[in-house]
Design a protein around this motif. Sequence first.
Motif, PDB file in Angstrom:
ATOM      1  N   ASP A  39      73.882  60.205  17.105  1.00 44.72           N
ATOM      2  CA  ASP A  39      73.652  59.957  15.688  1.00 44.72           C
ATOM      3  C   ASP A  39      74.400  61.016  14.883  1.00 44.72           C
ATOM      4  O   ASP A  39      74.165  62.210  15.046  1.00 44.72           O
ATOM      5  CB  ASP A  39      72.149  60.013  15.386  1.00 44.72           C
ATOM      6  CG  ASP A  39      71.856  59.729  13.931  1.00 44.72           C
ATOM      7  OD1 ASP A  39      71.894  60.682  13.128  1.00 44.72           O
ATOM      8  OD2 ASP A  39      71.599  58.558  13.616  1.00 44.72           O
ATOM      9  N   ARG A  40      75.299  60.581  14.027  1.00 41.48           N
ATOM     10  CA  ARG A  40      76.120  61.489  13.221  1.00 41.48           C
ATOM     11  C   ARG A  40      75.271  62.434  12.383  1.00 41.48           C
ATOM     12  O   ARG A  40      75.511  63.642  12.344  1.00 41.48           O
ATOM     13  CB  ARG A  40      77.041  60.669  12.311  1.00 41.48           C
ATOM     14  CG  ARG A  40      77.866  61.509  11.344  1.00 41.48           C
ATOM     15  CD  ARG A  40      78.451  60.677  10.222  1.00 41.48           C
ATOM     16  NE  ARG A  40      77.353  60.125   9.428  1.00 41.48           N
ATOM     17  CZ  ARG A  40      77.450  59.006   8.715  1.00 41.48           C
ATOM     18  NH1 ARG A  40      78.560  58.316   8.700  1.00 41.48           N
ATOM     19  NH2 ARG A  40      76.426  58.570   8.024  1.00 41.48           N
ATOM     20  N   ASP A  41      74.274  61.908  11.690  1.00 37.69           N
ATOM     21  CA  ASP A  41      73.483  62.736  10.775  1.00 37.69           C
ATOM     22  C   ASP A  41      72.660  63.790  11.511  1.00 37.69           C
ATOM     23  O   ASP A  41      72.496  64.906  11.018  1.00 37.69           O
ATOM     24  CB  ASP A  41      72.595  61.851   9.900  1.00 37.69           C
ATOM     25  CG  ASP A  41      73.414  60.958   8.979  1.00 37.69           C
ATOM     26  OD1 ASP A  41      74.599  61.272   8.714  1.00 37.69           O
ATOM     27  OD2 ASP A  41      72.879  59.933   8.517  1.00 37.69           O
ATOM     28  N   GLU A  42      72.155  63.459  12.700  1.00 38.96           N
ATOM     29  CA  GLU A  42      71.425  64.453  13.493  1.00 38.96           C
ATOM     30  C   GLU A  42      72.363  65.564  13.952  1.00 38.96           C
ATOM     31  O   GLU A  42      71.987  66.736  13.957  1.00 38.96           O
ATOM     32  CB  GLU A  42      70.765  63.787  14.704  1.00 38.96           C
ATOM     33  CG  GLU A  42      69.589  62.921  14.345  1.00 38.96           C
ATOM     34  CD  GLU A  42      68.985  62.221  15.550  1.00 38.96           C
ATOM     35  OE1 GLU A  42      69.370  62.550  16.703  1.00 38.96           O
ATOM     36  OE2 GLU A  42      68.141  61.340  15.340  1.00 38.96           O
ATOM     37  N   PHE A  43      73.591  65.196  14.324  1.00 33.57           N
ATOM     38  CA  PHE A  43      74.584  66.182  14.735  1.00 33.57           C
ATOM     39  C   PHE A  43      74.917  67.122  13.578  1.00 33.57           C
ATOM     40  O   PHE A  43      74.952  68.346  13.742  1.00 33.57           O
ATOM     41  CB  PHE A  43      75.844  65.460  15.234  1.00 33.57           C
ATOM     42  CG  PHE A  43      76.915  66.373  15.746  1.00 33.57           C
ATOM     43  CD1 PHE A  43      76.757  67.081  16.924  1.00 33.57           C
ATOM     44  CD2 PHE A  43      78.111  66.510  15.055  1.00 33.57           C
ATOM     45  CE1 PHE A  43      77.751  67.918  17.402  1.00 33.57           C
ATOM     46  CE2 PHE A  43      79.114  67.340  15.518  1.00 33.57           C
ATOM     47  CZ  PHE A  43      78.939  68.045  16.697  1.00 33.57           C
ATOM     48  N   PRO A  71      81.651  55.886  11.859  1.00 31.11           N
ATOM     49  CA  PRO A  71      80.356  55.317  11.490  1.00 31.11           C
ATOM     50  C   PRO A  71      79.214  56.328  11.630  1.00 31.11           C
ATOM     51  O   PRO A  71      79.460  57.500  11.913  1.00 31.11           O
ATOM     52  CB  PRO A  71      80.195  54.187  12.519  1.00 31.11           C
ATOM     53  CG  PRO A  71      80.863  54.731  13.735  1.00 31.11           C
ATOM     54  CD  PRO A  71      82.043  55.540  13.212  1.00 31.11           C
ATOM     55  N   ALA A  72      77.994  55.841  11.503  1.00 33.67           N
ATOM     56  CA  ALA A  72      76.824  56.709  11.572  1.00 33.67           C
ATOM     57  C   ALA A  72      76.392  56.995  13.002  1.00 33.67           C
ATOM     58  O   ALA A  72      75.553  57.855  13.236  1.00 33.67           O
ATOM     59  CB  ALA A  72      75.660  56.085  10.804  1.00 33.67           C
ATOM     60  N   VAL A  78      84.927  59.586  23.013  1.00 31.24           N
ATOM     61  CA  VAL A  78      86.199  59.080  22.494  1.00 31.24           C
ATOM     62  C   VAL A  78      85.995  58.473  21.109  1.00 31.24           C
ATOM     63  O   VAL A  78      86.799  58.701  20.195  1.00 31.24           O
ATOM     64  CB  VAL A  78      86.831  58.056  23.467  1.00 31.24           C
ATOM     65  CG1 VAL A  78      88.039  57.376  22.843  1.00 31.24           C
ATOM     66  CG2 VAL A  78      87.221  58.736  24.770  1.00 31.24           C
ATOM     67  N   ASP A  79      84.909  57.726  20.920  1.00 31.31           N
ATOM     68  CA  ASP A  79      84.609  57.168  19.595  1.00 31.31           C
ATOM     69  C   ASP A  79      84.440  58.278  18.569  1.00 31.31           C
ATOM     70  O   ASP A  79      84.905  58.171  17.432  1.00 31.31           O
ATOM     71  CB  ASP A  79      83.330  56.322  19.634  1.00 31.31           C
ATOM     72  CG  ASP A  79      83.474  55.068  20.473  1.00 31.31           C
ATOM     73  OD1 ASP A  79      84.609  54.587  20.668  1.00 31.31           O
ATOM     74  OD2 ASP A  79      82.434  54.566  20.946  1.00 31.31           O
TER      75      ASP A  79
END
Length: 108
Positions: A39-43, A71-72, A78-79
Amino acid sequence: MSSNWPVDPDGEEGSEGMRKYDMRIIADKVDEEEDFPMDRDEFVEEYGDYPIRINHETVVALSDIFEYVEPAEFETLVDMHKAVGAAMRAGNFWTYHPQGENPEKKHA
């Protein structure tokens, strides 16, 4: 450069004496087997204040780069690399552009 970083961006915890830059420093924050999907926001919540050295002159917070990341969620490392690379270009963090928006900018 700010003295308010949680670690010295050029020290052993930061960019290891300026030997590591931008995407490499970000990639070192994750475990490819355990952290994905991510999860992007948690990172960003965990590492957002971490200093990322872009080049010999510029250090920004990880959260500054991730303002441009989509994305989120990332399924794989890789993504995440692809999304961070696109964000680095979109946010004009990189001065080297071999093709794309401004190929005349600077060459490596």
